[in-house]
Design a protein around this motif. Structure first.
Motif, PDB file in Angstrom:
ATOM      1  N   PHE A 277       0.817  -1.210   0.000  1.00 19.29           N
ATOM      2  CA  PHE A 277       0.000   0.000   0.000  1.00 19.29           C
ATOM      3  C   PHE A 277       0.852   1.262   0.000  1.00 19.29           C
ATOM      4  N   LEU A 278       1.796   1.368   0.930  1.00 22.07           N
ATOM      5  CA  LEU A 278       2.589   2.586   1.043  1.00 22.07           C
ATOM      6  C   LEU A 278       3.414   2.826  -0.221  1.00 22.07           C
ATOM      7  N   SER A 279       3.931   1.746  -0.809  1.00 21.74           N
ATOM      8  CA  SER A 279       4.724   1.872  -2.033  1.00 21.74           C
ATOM      9  C   SER A 279       3.865   2.363  -3.191  1.00 21.74           C
ATOM     10  N   MET A 280       2.692   1.751  -3.347  1.00 19.58           N
ATOM     11  CA  MET A 280       1.795   2.159  -4.426  1.00 19.58           C
ATOM     12  C   MET A 280       1.398   3.622  -4.277  1.00 19.58           C
ATOM     13  N   PHE A 281       1.043   4.015  -3.057  1.00 19.68           N
ATOM     14  CA  PHE A 281       0.573   5.373  -2.820  1.00 19.68           C
ATOM     15  C   PHE A 281       1.670   6.390  -3.138  1.00 19.68           C
ATOM     16  N   PHE A 282       2.872   6.127  -2.647  1.00 17.82           N
ATOM     17  CA  PHE A 282       4.006   7.033  -2.854  1.00 17.82           C
ATOM     18  C   PHE A 282       4.324   7.172  -4.343  1.00 17.82           C
ATOM     19  N   LEU A 283       4.487   6.049  -5.027  1.00 17.00           N
ATOM     20  CA  LEU A 283       4.859   6.090  -6.443  1.00 17.00           C
ATOM     21  C   LEU A 283       3.781   6.730  -7.306  1.00 17.00           C
ATOM     22  N   THR A 284       2.533   6.375  -7.050  1.00 23.79           N
ATOM     23  CA  THR A 284       1.458   6.854  -7.897  1.00 23.79           C
ATOM     24  C   THR A 284       1.202   8.346  -7.698  1.00 23.79           C
ATOM     25  N   ALA A 285       1.348   8.833  -6.457  1.00 23.82           N
ATOM     26  CA  ALA A 285       1.171  10.264  -6.206  1.00 23.82           C
ATOM     27  C   ALA A 285       2.172  11.082  -7.013  1.00 23.82           C
ATOM     28  N   LEU A 336      -6.631  -9.961  -5.232  1.00 31.52           N
ATOM     29  CA  LEU A 336      -7.081  -8.682  -5.800  1.00 31.52           C
ATOM     30  C   LEU A 336      -5.980  -7.627  -5.731  1.00 31.52           C
ATOM     31  N   SER A 337      -5.199  -7.645  -4.657  1.00 32.61           N
ATOM     32  CA  SER A 337      -4.089  -6.692  -4.535  1.00 32.61           C
ATOM     33  C   SER A 337      -3.072  -6.900  -5.654  1.00 32.61           C
ATOM     34  N   VAL A 338      -2.763  -8.154  -5.928  1.00 39.90           N
ATOM     35  CA  VAL A 338      -1.840  -8.466  -7.037  1.00 39.90           C
ATOM     36  C   VAL A 338      -2.403  -7.929  -8.344  1.00 39.90           C
ATOM     37  N   GLY A 339      -3.679  -8.226  -8.603  1.00 38.33           N
ATOM     38  CA  GLY A 339      -4.296  -7.783  -9.844  1.00 38.33           C
ATOM     39  C   GLY A 339      -4.326  -6.272  -9.986  1.00 38.33           C
ATOM     40  N   PHE A 364      -7.465  -2.630  -6.265  1.00 37.04           N
ATOM     41  CA  PHE A 364      -6.498  -2.604  -5.163  1.00 37.04           C
ATOM     42  C   PHE A 364      -7.156  -2.143  -3.870  1.00 37.04           C
ATOM     43  N   GLY A 365      -8.095  -1.182  -3.951  1.00 36.76           N
ATOM     44  CA  GLY A 365      -8.800  -0.730  -2.756  1.00 36.76           C
ATOM     45  C   GLY A 365      -9.550  -1.860  -2.074  1.00 36.76           C
ATOM     46  N   PHE A 366     -10.232  -2.684  -2.872  1.00 36.70           N
ATOM     47  CA  PHE A 366     -10.914  -3.851  -2.311  1.00 36.70           C
ATOM     48  C   PHE A 366      -9.896  -4.852  -1.739  1.00 36.70           C
ATOM     49  N   GLY A 367      -8.797  -5.036  -2.447  1.00 38.42           N
ATOM     50  CA  GLY A 367      -7.814  -6.033  -2.034  1.00 38.42           C
ATOM     51  C   GLY A 367      -7.128  -5.696  -0.729  1.00 38.42           C
ATOM     52  N   LEU A 441       5.685  -3.315  -9.962  1.00 37.09           N
ATOM     53  CA  LEU A 441       5.872  -4.764 -10.122  1.00 37.09           C
ATOM     54  C   LEU A 441       6.514  -5.366  -8.869  1.00 37.09           C
ATOM     55  N   VAL A 442       7.428  -4.630  -8.247  1.00 38.33           N
ATOM     56  CA  VAL A 442       8.023  -5.099  -6.990  1.00 38.33           C
ATOM     57  C   VAL A 442       6.962  -5.118  -5.897  1.00 38.33           C
ATOM     58  N   ALA A 443       6.107  -4.070  -5.857  1.00 35.92           N
ATOM     59  CA  ALA A 443       5.007  -4.053  -4.895  1.00 35.92           C
ATOM     60  C   ALA A 443       4.070  -5.233  -5.134  1.00 35.92           C
ATOM     61  N   ALA A 444       3.832  -5.569  -6.408  1.00 34.10           N
ATOM     62  CA  ALA A 444       2.994  -6.732  -6.733  1.00 34.10           C
ATOM     63  C   ALA A 444       3.638  -8.020  -6.242  1.00 34.10           C
ATOM     64  N   ALA A 445       4.976  -8.071  -6.261  1.00 30.11           N
ATOM     65  CA  ALA A 445       5.674  -9.253  -5.750  1.00 30.11           C
ATOM     66  C   ALA A 445       5.423  -9.417  -4.252  1.00 30.11           C
TER      67      ALA A 445
END
Length: 474
Positions: A277-285, A336-339, A364-367, A441-445
């Protein structure tokens, strides 16, 4: 003086609201902070990680202090510290100053949050009223996380990035004025006051050293004396932490709790959840503003569907765990998080938000909440009732720590890939897109690892009270 318990809840929930708000409100301001204070690409993450590590590292100590000194006293101290450091953060004129302020702000949150929860649980008796109170507490916290991105965007675009910190100050002042009127001075401990401060310092310092070593590996190299030395020091500090906890009469983390397979698996699972979560949020922002050209407000609005999906997902997960069990729901959440992360990783600057980002955000929100709700329930399922609070504190701290470590790893690999692309002649935009994709992709891992870990989790059918408390915590 007779106090309404619902007025008490309103004050406590508002305080928790700003603690959660401060995690998300800052993310949309990161590109502006980076440009104004000349943060390097690898050091910018410390604006998030300094807060997260101190919050997670001292969360258990904050709970212990609330038990021994009285939760209202610790609540006020944490709230004042949070307010003062919010002001200092807004006045910062250098990266070092801002990071230091954010670290102490995290410490204030670590005192405030468990003390507020302790007051809540002593104000409302077991049963329907406490369940409602916990639902309101969790709902407002979730709302703070969701609205934070929009509030941050509004403040940055209409005023400046400094106001994402200044906004806390009048709220804190109002809460401090209301506390003597609406918050009771409840206490339930009369024993010897023993604080495991050394354990908290050693554990947090060790984690910060490891995160710093990971971050410095990109500019300095993994084999450099600096990186190796810091990582060795971090490991030594964590070993010292374990030794202190084993010998302490009142340990910060009772290591015997980890004899429970359910707690161990849930702690690791929630740490991975935090990392994703934290990685996705940081990168996407950063991606939304620096690659796609969104304003801070547009970026905040674009995050809203994910927050809405998480709130709806919490309701659905709380219903499903009673029907199909915790492991089934948690496994679905991890998948769902992976997807969601894989979908987000395929976005590019020329594609539309609706087709490329929106589906990933919703999934991702649901996951993320699908992992959080059953994970919280499972964590405390095998511990004694008198240790449930400590177990809950451990998994919440693990979520924060996992988020910080995950962000360090993801950001380092993302920056390294961006640098390599630039070295090979890629344009700035293409290199940033490539780094964003690599990071997600690393976050997905991490989420894939969570799928495998969830298979080892026990299948439980929770009680309604377990369910309410776990949903609020998630």
């Amino acid at each position: 003086m007779r106090r309404s318990p619902w007025a008490t809840l309103a004050v406590l929930a508002l305080a928790q609201f700003i603690v959660v708000l401060d995690v998300t409100i800052v993310n949309v301001a990161l590109p502006h902070i980076q440009a104004d204070l000349n943060f390097s690409a690898d050091s910018l993450q410390w604006v998030i990680n300094a807060y997260t590590l101190l919050f997670g590292g001292f969360l258990l100590l904050g709970g212990r202090m609330a038990d021994l000194l009285g939760p209202r006293r610790v609540f006020v101290a944490g709230l004042l510290l949070f307010g003062v450091t919010s002001l200092v953060a807004g006045l910062s004129n250098s990266p070092e100053f801002l990071i230091g302020a954010r670290a102490v702000q995290g410490l204030g949150g670590a005192l405030l949050s468990p003390a507020a929860l302790a007051i809540l649980t002593m104000t409302f008796a077991h049963g329907r009223e406490r369940n409602i109170a916990m639902g309101v507490w969790g709902g407002l916290a979730g709302l703070g996380g969701t609205l934070g991105v929009v509030a941050g965007g509004l403040l940055v675009d209409s005023l400046s990035w400094q106001w994402v910190f200044f906004v806390n100050v009048p709220i804190v002042l109002a809460l401090v004025a209301l506390i003597p009127v609406f918050v009771p001075d409840v206490r339930h401990h009369s024993g010897r006051r023993t604080f495991d401060t050394l354990g908290a310092v050693l554990g947090t310092a060790g984690l910060m050293a490891i995160v710093y070593g990971v971050v410095r590996s990109e500019p300095a190299g993994w084999g450099s004396f600096e990186v190796v030395g810091v990582l060795v020091a971090g490991v030594a500090l964590l070993i010292s932490f374990v030794v202190v906890e084993r010998r302490s009469a009142a340990p910060l983390v009772p290591l015997r709790l980890f004899r429970s397979r359910a707690l161990s698996v849930s702690s690791a699972s929630l740490a991975l959840n935090g990392a994703g979560f934290l990685s996705m949020f940081f990168l996407t922002a950063i991606y939304l503003q620096q690659v796609r050209g969104d304003s801070a407000l547009d970026a905040g609005v674009h995050f809203l569907p994910m927050g809405g999906a998480a709130i709806l997902g919490a309701v659905l997960a709380s219903q499903l765990v009673q029907r199909v069990g915790t492991r089934t729901v948690q496994l679905a959440g991890a998948v769902l998080s992976v997807g969601g992360l894989l979908l987000l990783s395929q976005a590019d600057a020329s594609g539309s938000y609706t087709s490329q980002l929106l589906p990933g955000f919703i999934i991702f929100g649901f996951g993320i909440i699908g992992v959080g709700v059953p994970g919280q329930i499972t964590a405390v399922s095998e511990v004694q009732p008198q240790e449930a609070g400590a177990a809950s504190g451990v998994v919440n701290a693990m979520y924060q720590v996992g988020g910080a470590l995950g962000l360090a790893i993801v950001t380092t690999l993302s920056i390294t890939h961006t640098t390599n692309e630039l070295t090979h002649g890629a344009t700035q935009q293409h290199a940033l897109e490539a780094g964003f994709e690599r990071g997600l992709l690393v976050a997905a891992a991490f989420a894939v690892a969570n799928v495998l870990l969830t298979l080892a989790s026990p299948q439980l059918q929770p009680t309604s009270e377990q369910l309410t408390e776990a949903t609020a915590a998630a």
